[in-house]
Design a protein around this motif. Structure first.
Motif, PDB file in Angstrom:
ATOM      1  N   GLY A 250       0.851  -1.154  -0.281  1.00  0.00           N
ATOM      2  CA  GLY A 250      -0.144  -0.092  -0.118  1.00  0.00           C
ATOM      3  C   GLY A 250       0.893   1.278   0.015  1.00  0.00           C
ATOM      4  O   GLY A 250       1.758   1.358  -0.671  1.00  0.00           O
ATOM      5  N   LYS A 251       0.347   2.119   0.774  1.00  0.00           N
ATOM      6  CA  LYS A 251       1.100   3.459   0.734  1.00  0.00           C
ATOM      7  C   LYS A 251       2.279   3.540   1.527  1.00  0.00           C
ATOM      8  O   LYS A 251       3.127   4.371   1.487  1.00  0.00           O
ATOM      9  CB  LYS A 251       0.106   4.772   1.336  1.00  0.00           C
ATOM     10  CG  LYS A 251      -1.106   5.062   0.482  1.00  0.00           C
ATOM     11  CD  LYS A 251      -1.392   6.553   0.645  1.00  0.00           C
ATOM     12  CE  LYS A 251      -2.506   7.164  -0.331  1.00  0.00           C
ATOM     13  NZ  LYS A 251      -3.832   6.870   0.116  1.00  0.00           N
ATOM     14  N   ARG A 252       2.417   2.480   2.453  1.00  0.00           N
ATOM     15  CA  ARG A 252       3.565   2.557   3.462  1.00  0.00           C
ATOM     16  C   ARG A 252       4.758   2.003   2.620  1.00  0.00           C
ATOM     17  O   ARG A 252       5.908   2.089   2.978  1.00  0.00           O
ATOM     18  CB  ARG A 252       3.110   1.499   4.464  1.00  0.00           C
ATOM     19  CG  ARG A 252       1.829   1.758   5.307  1.00  0.00           C
ATOM     20  CD  ARG A 252       1.319   0.608   6.114  1.00  0.00           C
ATOM     21  NE  ARG A 252       2.497   0.191   7.068  1.00  0.00           N
ATOM     22  CZ  ARG A 252       2.793  -1.163   6.889  1.00  0.00           C
ATOM     23  NH1 ARG A 252       2.330  -1.869   6.043  1.00  0.00           N
ATOM     24  NH2 ARG A 252       3.741  -1.439   7.672  1.00  0.00           N
ATOM     25  N   ASN A 253       4.453   1.222   1.670  1.00  0.00           N
ATOM     26  CA  ASN A 253       5.540   0.552   0.818  1.00  0.00           C
ATOM     27  C   ASN A 253       6.880   1.148   0.534  1.00  0.00           C
ATOM     28  O   ASN A 253       6.674   2.466   0.222  1.00  0.00           O
ATOM     29  CB  ASN A 253       4.799  -0.233  -0.299  1.00  0.00           C
ATOM     30  CG  ASN A 253       5.908  -1.026  -0.777  1.00  0.00           C
ATOM     31  OD1 ASN A 253       6.046  -2.285  -0.028  1.00  0.00           O
ATOM     32  ND2 ASN A 253       6.467  -1.149  -2.049  1.00  0.00           N
ATOM     33  N   ILE A 254       7.918   0.604   0.941  1.00  0.00           N
ATOM     34  CA  ILE A 254       9.202   1.299   0.448  1.00  0.00           C
ATOM     35  C   ILE A 254       9.910   0.325  -0.341  1.00  0.00           C
ATOM     36  O   ILE A 254      10.241  -0.917   0.294  1.00  0.00           O
ATOM     37  CB  ILE A 254       9.941   1.897   1.512  1.00  0.00           C
ATOM     38  CG1 ILE A 254       8.975   2.820   2.475  1.00  0.00           C
ATOM     39  CG2 ILE A 254      11.240   2.516   1.197  1.00  0.00           C
ATOM     40  CD1 ILE A 254       9.701   3.277   3.533  1.00  0.00           C
ATOM     41  N   ARG A 255      10.474   0.824  -1.357  1.00  0.00           N
ATOM     42  CA  ARG A 255      11.266  -0.458  -2.209  1.00  0.00           C
ATOM     43  C   ARG A 255      12.774  -0.301  -1.696  1.00  0.00           C
ATOM     44  O   ARG A 255      13.273   0.961  -1.694  1.00  0.00           O
ATOM     45  CB  ARG A 255      11.294   0.016  -3.661  1.00  0.00           C
ATOM     46  CG  ARG A 255      10.074  -0.339  -3.985  1.00  0.00           C
ATOM     47  CD  ARG A 255       9.873   0.041  -5.647  1.00  0.00           C
ATOM     48  NE  ARG A 255      10.591  -0.735  -6.515  1.00  0.00           N
ATOM     49  CZ  ARG A 255      10.011  -1.264  -7.546  1.00  0.00           C
ATOM     50  NH1 ARG A 255       8.806  -1.023  -8.109  1.00  0.00           N
ATOM     51  NH2 ARG A 255      10.775  -2.097  -8.471  1.00  0.00           N
ATOM     52  N   PRO A 256      13.622  -1.245  -1.432  1.00  0.00           N
ATOM     53  CA  PRO A 256      14.960  -1.354  -0.958  1.00  0.00           C
ATOM     54  C   PRO A 256      15.705  -0.452  -1.574  1.00  0.00           C
ATOM     55  O   PRO A 256      16.625   0.431  -1.323  1.00  0.00           O
ATOM     56  CB  PRO A 256      15.287  -2.764  -0.558  1.00  0.00           C
ATOM     57  CG  PRO A 256      14.254  -3.485  -1.536  1.00  0.00           C
ATOM     58  CD  PRO A 256      12.935  -2.491  -1.379  1.00  0.00           C
ATOM     59  N   GLU A 257      15.639  -0.666  -3.115  1.00  0.00           N
ATOM     60  CA  GLU A 257      16.690  -0.163  -3.896  1.00  0.00           C
ATOM     61  C   GLU A 257      16.561   1.414  -3.861  1.00  0.00           C
ATOM     62  O   GLU A 257      17.749   2.141  -4.097  1.00  0.00           O
ATOM     63  CB  GLU A 257      16.691  -0.726  -5.277  1.00  0.00           C
ATOM     64  CG  GLU A 257      15.657  -0.266  -6.244  1.00  0.00           C
ATOM     65  CD  GLU A 257      14.275  -1.172  -6.070  1.00  0.00           C
ATOM     66  OE1 GLU A 257      13.911  -1.740  -5.069  1.00  0.00           O
ATOM     67  OE2 GLU A 257      13.730  -1.368  -7.172  1.00  0.00           O
ATOM     68  N   ILE A 258      15.547   2.044  -3.686  1.00  0.00           N
ATOM     69  CA  ILE A 258      15.290   3.643  -3.502  1.00  0.00           C
ATOM     70  C   ILE A 258      16.275   4.006  -2.168  1.00  0.00           C
ATOM     71  O   ILE A 258      17.037   4.895  -2.662  1.00  0.00           O
ATOM     72  CB  ILE A 258      13.761   3.764  -3.208  1.00  0.00           C
ATOM     73  CG1 ILE A 258      13.261   3.578  -4.774  1.00  0.00           C
ATOM     74  CG2 ILE A 258      13.611   5.356  -2.860  1.00  0.00           C
ATOM     75  CD1 ILE A 258      11.715   3.456  -4.579  1.00  0.00           C
ATOM     76  N   LEU A 259      16.090   3.581  -1.133  1.00  0.00           N
ATOM     77  CA  LEU A 259      17.097   3.764  -0.066  1.00  0.00           C
ATOM     78  C   LEU A 259      18.422   3.495  -0.366  1.00  0.00           C
ATOM     79  O   LEU A 259      19.121   4.315   0.011  1.00  0.00           O
ATOM     80  CB  LEU A 259      16.682   2.894   1.244  1.00  0.00           C
ATOM     81  CG  LEU A 259      15.084   3.084   1.867  1.00  0.00           C
ATOM     82  CD1 LEU A 259      15.107   2.450   2.923  1.00  0.00           C
ATOM     83  CD2 LEU A 259      15.112   4.838   1.953  1.00  0.00           C
TER      84      LEU A 259
END
Ligand code: SF4
Lengths: 622, 242
Positions: free
Chosen positions: B182-191
């Motif tokens: 959902g909205k909480r999702n964070i993709r690791p490669e972005i960090l």
């Protein structure tokens, strides 16, 4: 050619679209290591179009059933992949072992549509294989072609070593066997071809010289002394006797016809005069119900598909169709598997069949009236009365169907404004009927998808003598129809007449048009069957530079005794029969289905092939 | 009716499959295995099955989920054996467990995913430097980035549950625990990209593999494997749980 490593491809595989089409591990794909002969079967179009092709799947299994032979598969890469391969100097590869195509003994191309021909040249070049047969010695693979396009192989003649004419089930292994025997010797490629041309159904174009008259027509075809004067089509007499693959390949990526495809019969006796398949696949050969049922269940178990299609040229003509459907639904219904009947005749019986297979879901039915008036339908021998048709349509709506797909052609011989208006009339009548029959809250669901394609005359049909309609005239007719068919219930779909123009040149082309093919490909023509890639201006220039006048191939009524390039092939039908059908078309005379009465087309013989109908099955009511 | 929660993995060529392709491949594999699944009623009956959060194309995983509804209880061992034979290359069933019939659907459980990201560094750098930069990175309050043309923000303290990094020679490995779905999702490669771009040269390391190692839910402030989420206690009486 250097070996390709999977990791080289993986390096960029995530950068191309739909990477899963290039994987080598689809369910039921066959992986073998060592063999006496390695063949790659190529469908020269994108994977999503080519994978479900039944011919390819049949041959794949027949070759792989032999312990000592390998068959792998390859498809035309999408443009983004082709670009990467060229930039990285990686050869086009087979799916299974990721081998460069040049490492195979035999390349077998499926020739399905004329608009895939530039893809063939591109595939050869991507594999660093010389395009012309004369430039390839025995160090290169043998390049062979088969399938419906092989019935007029001449436009491709210089590129191919040989063509296979007719059913492939038996001949493919005969070719493999001869190849293996030859491979052990020190003989040359010409020796191999000389040997192969003796096999019934093999056409080696380099053994034939085509001579032309000043007017451009073909004067004579001169075979080498050892080559047969006519190449006879191969026919499998009884389909129950040849293998049919039940472990069909299940793709990862979505493809057209993403389902089990079960061929219930081959051939058609209706004799529609525009239809090449109806002529070249004669006679009718039905598979036995028992055999089909077994195969269907095996297939569903082996693939896990949720849908099975009964394929044939006219599915409702299969003599035991009702029994078979009822039988199979005992298996499919409780499992939520759907049955689809892709080619239905236009009558109440077919509606009943359609009702049988979809007890609840009734979305869309497809019919092909082809022409708008009774008169024109008689000309093309697809006779049905409008009264009956309207009756059928009523039945369709009353059974709960809301969506129609209708196929029509324009540019048929003798077509007039009346016939075009007939298409509009039919569509209007269907809508009116729909609006009166369909309950009011469902009226919004009424939809007619109207597909119109320009008619392209094909070899080995009664219309092979006809002129094709000019593209500008076709466009005018399109505008006429579009104008008249403006309705929120109608979804109008149209084939590009310029694609049909190119198709027409190659459909009835001779060896000389191969130059235009080469030039068009050189200039960048590729994936011509896709409207987003088709570029007519390239073709115009290519035809011009090759001194090919399209009108000669397209816009010319031929005389009765003109020698055609495809006359080198004998499909078993008498040319006189085709001509008499052509003449009957002028008079609007119909010809009955040959199951009812043999009309002596010439293919059947006491010892050879004949119409085979499935045995009647006595059903016990459960 | 029985509800079987299945954990599966995506290996090798599996990473090229889109979510839809994966669903189709699994449904066909379940049909081949002749699992006693239930069909949905309605116009076009299909398997009653619901999938967990989609895995982006290119990722590998040891922790994907689906819930399958069955008409009769099949032994877990049989289920594993049959699917072992019927799953295509790249996909593999790892574990399965019966859960309460009426629990929350997979996608509505707030989850966290543990990612392992493997890459290559050139030239290699020392662990001390890495560690120092990592601390600096985690001391930031917000990290902003662009995703599909939109500016987005990560709240470091709230959203990054853990972020560790090791390097050895030319190999570098990150482990991240991030909100999933959902909205909480964070993709690791972005960090990881932001981490690199903030402190190093753009070309100094390259991501080679991304693994979703585990998917968890929070239970009394502890993280538990999603496979152990049995559902709503109110349905505890469900007789079909083993
Ligand atoms: S020979 Fe007669 S029965 Fe046989 S295909 Fe031709 S028309 Fe039909």
């Amino acid at each position: 050619m250097k070996q390709i490593f999977w990791n080289e491809i993986e390096d960029f595989l995530l950068e191309v679209e739909k990477p899963s089409q290039y994987l080598n591990n689809e369910w039921n794909s066959i992986h073998k290591k060592k063999a006496k002969l390695r063949m790659v079967l190529i469908y020269p179009d994108l994977y999503e179009i080519g994978l479900p092709n039944l011919g390819l799947q049949i041959l794949y299994h027949i070759v792989n059933q032999k312990k000592e032979y390998i068959a792998e598969r390859a498809f035309a890469p999408a443009p983004d992949m082709a670009k990467k391969l060229r930039a990285k100097k990686i050869s086009l590869f087979s799916l299974e072992s990721k081998s460069p195509l040049s490492s195979f003994d035999i390349l077998g191309f499926t020739l399905q549509s004329e608009l895939t021909y530039t893809n063939i040249l591109d595939i050869l070049e991507l594999s660093q294989i010389p395009l012309y047969s004369s430039q390839r010695d025995k160090s290169y693979p043998l390049v062979i072609g088969g399938g419906p396009g092989a019935y007029n192989p001449e436009p491709l003649a210089p590129f191919f070593d040989l063509f296979v004419i007719g059913d492939g089930e038996e001949i493919i292994l005969e070719i493999c066997d001869s190849f293996v025997a030859w491979k052990k010797t020190s003989l040359q490629k010409a020796d191999l071809l000389r040997e192969l041309c003796q096999i019934k159904g093999v056409y080696v174009p380099s053994f034939y010289q085509f001579k032309y008259k000043k007017s451009g027509e073909l004067k004579e075809i001169e075979p080498k002394s050892f080559a047969p004067t006519k190449v006879r089509k191969r026919v499998v007499n009884d389909l129950n006797q040849v293998p049919f693959p039940t472990s069909q390949i299940v793709p990862f990526v979505a493809v057209v016809h993403d389902r089990c495809n079960l061929e219930i019969m081959r051939g058609c006796g209706r004799g529609c005069r525009f239809c090449q398949a109806g002529m070249v696949y004669r006679p009718i050969r039905e598979r036995e119900v028992k055999n089909l049922k077994e195969k269907a269940i095996q297939m569903l178990k082996a693939t896990g598909y949720e849908e099975i299609a009964f394929t044939s040229l006219s599915t409702s003509d299969y003599s035991q169709i009702e029994t078979f459907i009822k039988d199979l639904t005992n298996y499919t219904s409780p499992r939520g598997i759907s049955i689809s009947l892709p080619s239905l005749r236009l009558d109440s019986f077919s509606v009943e069949l359609a009702n049988l297979i979809s007890k609840t879901k009734r979305t869309s039915l497809t019919f092909a009236p082809e022409a708008g008036t009774e008169r024109l339908r008689k000309v093309i021998n697809k006779g049905f009365l409008e009264k009956e048709f309207i009756q059928t349509v009523k039945h369709v709506f009353e059974s709960g169907w809301r969506k129609f797909k209708l196929y029509f052609m324009v540019g048929l011989p003798s077509e007039t404004e009346e016939d075009l208006k007939g298409i509009v009339d039919l569509a209007t009548k269907i809508i009116d009927l729909g609006l009166s029959v369909i309950p009011s809250k469902e009226k919004g669901m009424l939809r007619i998808v109207l597909n119109v394609s320009p008619f392209v005359p094909k070899p080995f049909t009664p219309f092979q003598w006809c002129s094709q309609e000019r593209a500008d005239e076709v466009l005018r007719k399109k505008e006429f129809l579009r104008e008249k068919l403006k309705s929120r219930f109608i979804n109008f779909k149209w084939h590009d007449p310029f694609q049909c123009l190119v198709e027409g040149v190659f459909s009835r082309g001779d060896r000389r048009v191969s130059l235009a093919l080469y030039k068009a490909w050189k200039k960048g023509a590729i994936l011509d069957g896709w409207s987003e890639y088709f570029n007519f201006s390239i073709w115009e220039r290519a035809l011009k530079e090759s001194n090919i006048s399209p009108s000669f191939y397209l816009y010319r009524n031929r005389l009765k005794d003109e020698l055609f390039p495809w006359d080198i092939i004998d499909i078993g039908l008498k040319k006189d029969f085709l001509w008499s059908e052509f003449e009957k078309s002028f008079r609007g005379e119909s010809t009955p289905d040959c199951r009812d009465k043999c009309i002596d087309c010439g293919i059947c013989s006491p010892k050879g092939p004949k119409n085979i109908l499935a045995k009647e099955v006595v059903r016990r009511e459960e | 009716m029985y509800r079987l929660r299945v954990k599966y993995g995506k290996y090798g060529v599996g990473k090229y499959l889109s979510h839809l392709e994966t669903i189709k491949a699994i449904e066909r594999a379940l049909r081949r295995a002749e699992i006693p699944f239930i069909l949905t009623s309605g116009f076009s009956p299909h398997l009653k099955i619901s999938f967990g959060f989609p895995l982006p194309v290119g990722y590998l995983s040891e922790s994907e989920f689906f819930d399958l509804f069955l008409s009769s209880p099949i032994e877990l061992k049989t289920f594993l054996n049959e699917t072992e034979k019927s799953f295509p290359a790249g996909l593999k069933v790892l574990q399965a467990k019966y859960v309460y019939l009426k629990g929350k659907s997979l996608m509505s459980i707030p989850c966290y995913a543990l990612y392992l990201v493997k890459g290559e560094v050139n030239p290699p750098f020392s662990l001390e430097v890495l560690e120092e930069k990592r601390k600096k990175f985690l001391s930031l309050r917000k990290i902003s980035y662009f995703y599909r043309g939109k500016k987005k923000e990560v709240n470091v303290i709230e959203d990054i549950l853990s972020f560790s990094v090791k390097a050895r020679g030319e190999k570098i490995e990150f482990q991240l625990l991030l909100p999933l779905g959902g909205k909480r999702n964070i993709r690791p490669e972005i960090l990881i990209d932001s981490f690199r771009d903030l402190f190093f040269k753009k070309t100094c390391f390259k991501i080679k593999e991304i693994w979703r190692k585990q998917v968890c839910y929070k239970s009394n402030d502890k993280l538990e494997d999603l496979l152990d989420f049995r559902g709503d206690e109110r349905f505890k009486g469900d007789p079909h749980l083993n």
